[in-house]
Design a protein around this motif. Structure first.
Motif, PDB file in Angstrom:
ATOM      1  N   MET A   1       0.850  -1.199   0.000  1.00 46.88           N
ATOM      2  CA  MET A   1       0.000   0.000   0.000  1.00 46.88           C
ATOM      3  C   MET A   1       0.885   1.250   0.000  1.00 46.88           C
ATOM      4  O   MET A   1       1.813   1.364   0.793  1.00 46.88           O
ATOM      5  CB  MET A   1      -0.897   0.011   1.242  1.00 46.88           C
ATOM      6  CG  MET A   1      -1.775   1.253   1.333  1.00 46.88           C
ATOM      7  SD  MET A   1      -2.811   1.203   2.811  1.00 46.88           S
ATOM      8  CE  MET A   1      -3.590   2.778   2.673  1.00 46.88           C
ATOM      9  N   CYS A   2       0.564   2.183  -0.904  1.00 45.08           N
ATOM     10  CA  CYS A   2       1.359   3.398  -1.000  1.00 45.08           C
ATOM     11  C   CYS A   2       1.004   4.332   0.152  1.00 45.08           C
ATOM     12  O   CYS A   2      -0.165   4.557   0.458  1.00 45.08           O
ATOM     13  CB  CYS A   2       1.079   4.096  -2.333  1.00 45.08           C
ATOM     14  SG  CYS A   2       2.047   5.597  -2.555  1.00 45.08           S
ATOM     15  N   THR A   3       2.006   4.881   0.801  1.00 46.56           N
ATOM     16  CA  THR A   3       1.755   5.772   1.932  1.00 46.56           C
ATOM     17  C   THR A   3       1.798   7.238   1.530  1.00 46.56           C
ATOM     18  O   THR A   3       1.405   8.103   2.299  1.00 46.56           O
ATOM     19  CB  THR A   3       2.799   5.545   3.036  1.00 46.56           C
ATOM     20  OG1 THR A   3       4.090   5.898   2.530  1.00 46.56           O
ATOM     21  CG2 THR A   3       2.803   4.109   3.493  1.00 46.56           C
ATOM     22  N   TYR A   4       2.317   7.536   0.331  1.00 47.99           N
ATOM     23  CA  TYR A   4       2.453   8.902  -0.157  1.00 47.99           C
ATOM     24  C   TYR A   4       3.370   9.735   0.734  1.00 47.99           C
ATOM     25  O   TYR A   4       3.264  10.965   0.755  1.00 47.99           O
ATOM     26  CB  TYR A   4       1.079   9.598  -0.268  1.00 47.99           C
ATOM     27  CG  TYR A   4       0.100   8.853  -1.141  1.00 47.99           C
ATOM     28  CD1 TYR A   4       0.413   8.497  -2.442  1.00 47.99           C
ATOM     29  CD2 TYR A   4      -1.159   8.512  -0.654  1.00 47.99           C
ATOM     30  CE1 TYR A   4      -0.488   7.812  -3.247  1.00 47.99           C
ATOM     31  CE2 TYR A   4      -2.071   7.832  -1.442  1.00 47.99           C
ATOM     32  CZ  TYR A   4      -1.727   7.477  -2.747  1.00 47.99           C
ATOM     33  OH  TYR A   4      -2.618   6.813  -3.530  1.00 47.99           O
ATOM     34  N   LEU A   5       4.223   9.089   1.509  1.00 40.37           N
ATOM     35  CA  LEU A   5       5.122   9.801   2.407  1.00 40.37           C
ATOM     36  C   LEU A   5       6.468   9.988   1.731  1.00 40.37           C
ATOM     37  O   LEU A   5       7.078   9.038   1.251  1.00 40.37           O
ATOM     38  CB  LEU A   5       5.296   9.025   3.716  1.00 40.37           C
ATOM     39  CG  LEU A   5       6.091   9.741   4.821  1.00 40.37           C
ATOM     40  CD1 LEU A   5       5.344  10.983   5.300  1.00 40.37           C
ATOM     41  CD2 LEU A   5       6.326   8.796   5.992  1.00 40.37           C
ATOM     42  N   TYR A  12       9.028  16.198   6.121  1.00 37.80           N
ATOM     43  CA  TYR A  12       8.215  15.208   5.425  1.00 37.80           C
ATOM     44  C   TYR A  12       7.153  15.886   4.569  1.00 37.80           C
ATOM     45  O   TYR A  12       6.654  16.969   4.901  1.00 37.80           O
ATOM     46  CB  TYR A  12       7.543  14.266   6.433  1.00 37.80           C
ATOM     47  CG  TYR A  12       8.501  13.254   7.017  1.00 37.80           C
ATOM     48  CD1 TYR A  12       8.795  12.084   6.335  1.00 37.80           C
ATOM     49  CD2 TYR A  12       9.118  13.492   8.239  1.00 37.80           C
ATOM     50  CE1 TYR A  12       9.685  11.156   6.857  1.00 37.80           C
ATOM     51  CE2 TYR A  12      10.017  12.561   8.766  1.00 37.80           C
ATOM     52  CZ  TYR A  12      10.294  11.403   8.064  1.00 37.80           C
ATOM     53  OH  TYR A  12      11.174  10.484   8.576  1.00 37.80           O
ATOM     54  N   TYR A  13       6.832  15.205   3.431  1.00 34.71           N
ATOM     55  CA  TYR A  13       5.866  15.722   2.475  1.00 34.71           C
ATOM     56  C   TYR A  13       4.849  14.643   2.122  1.00 34.71           C
ATOM     57  O   TYR A  13       5.143  13.451   2.189  1.00 34.71           O
ATOM     58  CB  TYR A  13       6.550  16.149   1.169  1.00 34.71           C
ATOM     59  CG  TYR A  13       7.328  17.434   1.261  1.00 34.71           C
ATOM     60  CD1 TYR A  13       6.803  18.619   0.759  1.00 34.71           C
ATOM     61  CD2 TYR A  13       8.595  17.471   1.848  1.00 34.71           C
ATOM     62  CE1 TYR A  13       7.515  19.799   0.827  1.00 34.71           C
ATOM     63  CE2 TYR A  13       9.314  18.650   1.931  1.00 34.71           C
ATOM     64  CZ  TYR A  13       8.770  19.816   1.419  1.00 34.71           C
ATOM     65  OH  TYR A  13       9.466  20.980   1.497  1.00 34.71           O
ATOM     66  N   PHE A  14       3.669  15.119   1.717  1.00 35.54           N
ATOM     67  CA  PHE A  14       2.694  14.259   1.054  1.00 35.54           C
ATOM     68  C   PHE A  14       3.015  14.344  -0.438  1.00 35.54           C
ATOM     69  O   PHE A  14       3.020  15.423  -1.027  1.00 35.54           O
ATOM     70  CB  PHE A  14       1.273  14.760   1.311  1.00 35.54           C
ATOM     71  CG  PHE A  14       0.215  14.030   0.533  1.00 35.54           C
ATOM     72  CD1 PHE A  14      -0.346  12.868   1.020  1.00 35.54           C
ATOM     73  CD2 PHE A  14      -0.216  14.514  -0.701  1.00 35.54           C
ATOM     74  CE1 PHE A  14      -1.326  12.193   0.307  1.00 35.54           C
ATOM     75  CE2 PHE A  14      -1.193  13.850  -1.422  1.00 35.54           C
ATOM     76  CZ  PHE A  14      -1.748  12.681  -0.914  1.00 35.54           C
ATOM     77  N   ARG A  15       3.269  13.188  -1.070  1.00 31.95           N
ATOM     78  CA  ARG A  15       3.667  13.173  -2.486  1.00 31.95           C
ATOM     79  C   ARG A  15       2.883  12.085  -3.206  1.00 31.95           C
ATOM     80  O   ARG A  15       2.970  10.908  -2.852  1.00 31.95           O
ATOM     81  CB  ARG A  15       5.166  12.935  -2.606  1.00 31.95           C
ATOM     82  CG  ARG A  15       5.701  13.142  -4.025  1.00 31.95           C
ATOM     83  CD  ARG A  15       7.214  13.117  -4.023  1.00 31.95           C
ATOM     84  NE  ARG A  15       7.768  13.571  -5.282  1.00 31.95           N
ATOM     85  CZ  ARG A  15       9.066  13.768  -5.506  1.00 31.95           C
ATOM     86  NH1 ARG A  15       9.950  13.562  -4.534  1.00 31.95           N
ATOM     87  NH2 ARG A  15       9.484  14.186  -6.683  1.00 31.95           N
ATOM     88  N   LYS A  45       2.842  11.077   9.394  1.00 31.40           N
ATOM     89  CA  LYS A  45       1.961  10.026   8.873  1.00 31.40           C
ATOM     90  C   LYS A  45       0.516  10.243   9.305  1.00 31.40           C
ATOM     91  O   LYS A  45      -0.417   9.884   8.574  1.00 31.40           O
ATOM     92  CB  LYS A  45       2.460   8.654   9.344  1.00 31.40           C
ATOM     93  CG  LYS A  45       3.737   8.194   8.644  1.00 31.40           C
ATOM     94  CD  LYS A  45       4.241   6.871   9.196  1.00 31.40           C
ATOM     95  CE  LYS A  45       3.315   5.725   8.822  1.00 31.40           C
ATOM     96  NZ  LYS A  45       3.859   4.427   9.254  1.00 31.40           N
ATOM     97  N   LEU A  46       0.328  10.852  10.464  1.00 34.15           N
ATOM     98  CA  LEU A  46      -1.034  11.092  10.933  1.00 34.15           C
ATOM     99  C   LEU A  46      -1.772  12.097  10.052  1.00 34.15           C
ATOM    100  O   LEU A  46      -3.011  12.129  10.038  1.00 34.15           O
ATOM    101  CB  LEU A  46      -1.003  11.608  12.377  1.00 34.15           C
ATOM    102  CG  LEU A  46      -0.513  10.610  13.439  1.00 34.15           C
ATOM    103  CD1 LEU A  46      -0.427  11.297  14.793  1.00 34.15           C
ATOM    104  CD2 LEU A  46      -1.445   9.399  13.515  1.00 34.15           C
TER     105      LEU A  46
END
Length: 511
Positions: A1-5, A12-15, A45-46
């Motif tokens: 599962m991709c976490t987009y982290l 940290y970024y959402f990507r 991550k939250l």
């Protein structure tokens, strides 16, 4: 599962990649890239699920908007020059995004430092700190609350497809569309909604209402969405022209900023036009609360209350004797001590490191309401704690005093009477300041009851008490995520640490 982290540098970024066929709907961009405003992986991550949900919606909207359109012509391959230009543009945007993220993270770190002041401003209480710290805390409070509320998600629609701006302020100026005239005014509608949502105490509501009315009296009465930055600047200038001190001016600006910030967060105004407006303080340490020097402590504890057993009327009986002692030997805040109930002074059993059972006296500082409706309030979650009773307080007879109280279900200091806002120690504090100045000869206005808390901190350092124990005893929040794990230090560790606390050279006679 991709976490987009993803991680760039320490942040940290959402990507998340954008499907090729949907990129035209996003100006040709290949991915979503949004700072998570954290350098802690667990915390970052939250924040991912909310971004995932929002980008799902954006992608679905893009797919629907492109569904009925004829297929676009194949995109011709880019030349080396175009590729290099595109690469340079992307790197520039990412550098700018990193810059903004680092600024936001630095703001978070400063918010942690200024947390107690921000808590007071948010609760509508009088903050304790220098004028410069109060001004900075007021500015940061809005940014901090917007992040917690997920304001970055709401801004994603407007922000996407545009280059990162040089600052958060510029982005807001471009993104904000004028709100419709709601006819909501600061001193009534906004004030009432803000106070209800935040659970603001009556005093906090009254002080913010007074500032809103000051503002309207010196500018123009208009709905919140029509208030401009020029109005706030004019308000600041008029306060100074009237002779208001820098500290009072910044306090009023901070309260105005709180109301305007709440209106902005709730889409009732196009921007918080007061953000960043304050009077710069040349000497930021001028109003800072200071600890007591040893000779000043000796002057307090050799004054007639301690030397001759006097009990001035304003000192409210035995509160005159015990409140300063409890301040010095617990590091607790004045209201935390003044609101103690007899049942909050507790005998607790606990094991030592070898499992042998010991027992000791503790003060239970908590927020609760007893069967009689007696309510105790604390500053924040970290303020709820058990504080070991220092041996010097036992020697001086504090437990004997407690056991002699007629009402064993009442307050430890029954002569303290709450003011109109429910503060038990407000009037007592008004008495103690002049007593220190006139009777004890302590004229430095930076020395107040809160100086006992600073003094306690100094002597816990001298005792080489672990920083974590110091924070737990004083009710301060932890410095990092690791401090939130576990249940804190055990009673044995706290008791040993408190027993190591000394004020060398100070002599106090028994009551």
């Amino acid at each position: 599962m991709c976490t987009y982290l993803a991680k760039r540098g320490a942040t940290y970024y959402f990507r998340r990649a954008i499907p090729v066929e949907l990129r035209p709907a996003f100006g040709g961009r290949a991915e979503f890239m949004l700072s998570l405003r954290s350098k802690d992986r667990a915390e970052a991550k939250l924040r991912i699920p909310a971004h995932t949900t929002e980008t799902d919606k954006l992608l679905a909207d893009a797919m629907r908007s492109l569904a009925g359109k004829p297929a676009s012509k194949p995109v011709p391959p880019m030349s080396p020059t175009q590729i290099e230009r595109e690469r340079s543009r992307w790197e520039a945007e990412q550098q700018q995004a990193d810059y903004v993220a680092d600024e936001l993270f630095a703001a978070d770190m400063e918010a942690e430092k200024l947390g107690p002041i921000m808590d007071a401003l948010s609760d509508g209480k009088e903050p304790e700190g220098s004028p410069a710290d109060i001004a900075r805390a007021g500015r940061l409070a809005v940014l901090h609350e917007r992040e917690k509320a997920g304001a970055d998600i709401a801004a994603l629609h407007a922000r996407y497809g545009q280059s990162a701006r040089a600052s958060v302020g510029e982005t807001q100026a471009v993104e904000c569309e004028p709100a419709t005239d709601s006819g909501l005014y600061l001193n009534k509608d906004i004030l009432d909604r803000w106070a209800t949502e935040r659970g603001v105490v009556p005093k906090g509501k009254d002080t913010h209402k007074a500032v809103a009315e000051w503002f309207y009296a010196r500018t123009e009465r208009k709905p919140v969405e029509r208030i401009t930055r020029q109005d706030v600047l004019a308000f600041k200038d008029k306060l100074l022209a009237e002779g208001q001190s820098v500290a009072n001016t910044n306090m009023k600006l901070s309260r105005l900023r709180t109301l305007l910030g709440w209106a902005y967060q709730n889409d009732l105004a196009p921007a918080n036009v007061a953000e960043g407006i304050s009077v710069k303080v040349a000497d930021s340490g001028k109003g800072k609360r200071l600890p007591f020097a040893l000779d000043e402590l000796q002057a307090i504890f050799a004054s007639p209350i301690y030397a001759n057993g006097e009990r001035p009327k304003g000192g409210k009986g035995e509160a005159a004797y015990w409140l300063p002692l409890l301040g010095l030997f617990t590091g607790a805040r004045l209201e935390e001590i003044g609101q103690l109930r007899v049942t909050d002074v507790q005998r607790r059993e606990y094991p030592d490191q070898d499992g042998e059972m010991l027992a000791g006296w503790f003060l239970h500082i908590t927020e609760s309401t007893d069967e009689r409706g007696q309510a105790n309030r604390i500053k924040n979650a970290a303020s709820e704690r058990l504080v070991p009773l220092h041996p010097e307080l036992e020697r001086l007879g504090f437990i004997a005093y407690i056991e002699k109280l007629k009402d064993q279900q009442g307050r430890v200091f029954p002569d303290l009477v709450p003011n109109v806002y429910g503060r038990l120690t407000a009037k007592w504090g008004e008495w103690f300041g002049p007593y220190m100045r006139t009777v004890c000869g302590i004229t430095d206005k930076r020395k107040v009851f809160h100086s006992f808390r600073h003094t306690f901190k100094d002597y816990t350092r001298r005792a080489k008490m672990p920083e974590g124990i110091q924070r737990q005893l004083m009710g301060h929040a932890g410095k990092d995520v690791a401090d939130d794990y576990g249940s804190g230090y055990d009673l044995h560790s706290l008791g040993e640490a408190m027993a190591s606390y000394r004020v060398p050279g100070l002599v106090i006679g028994k009551a």
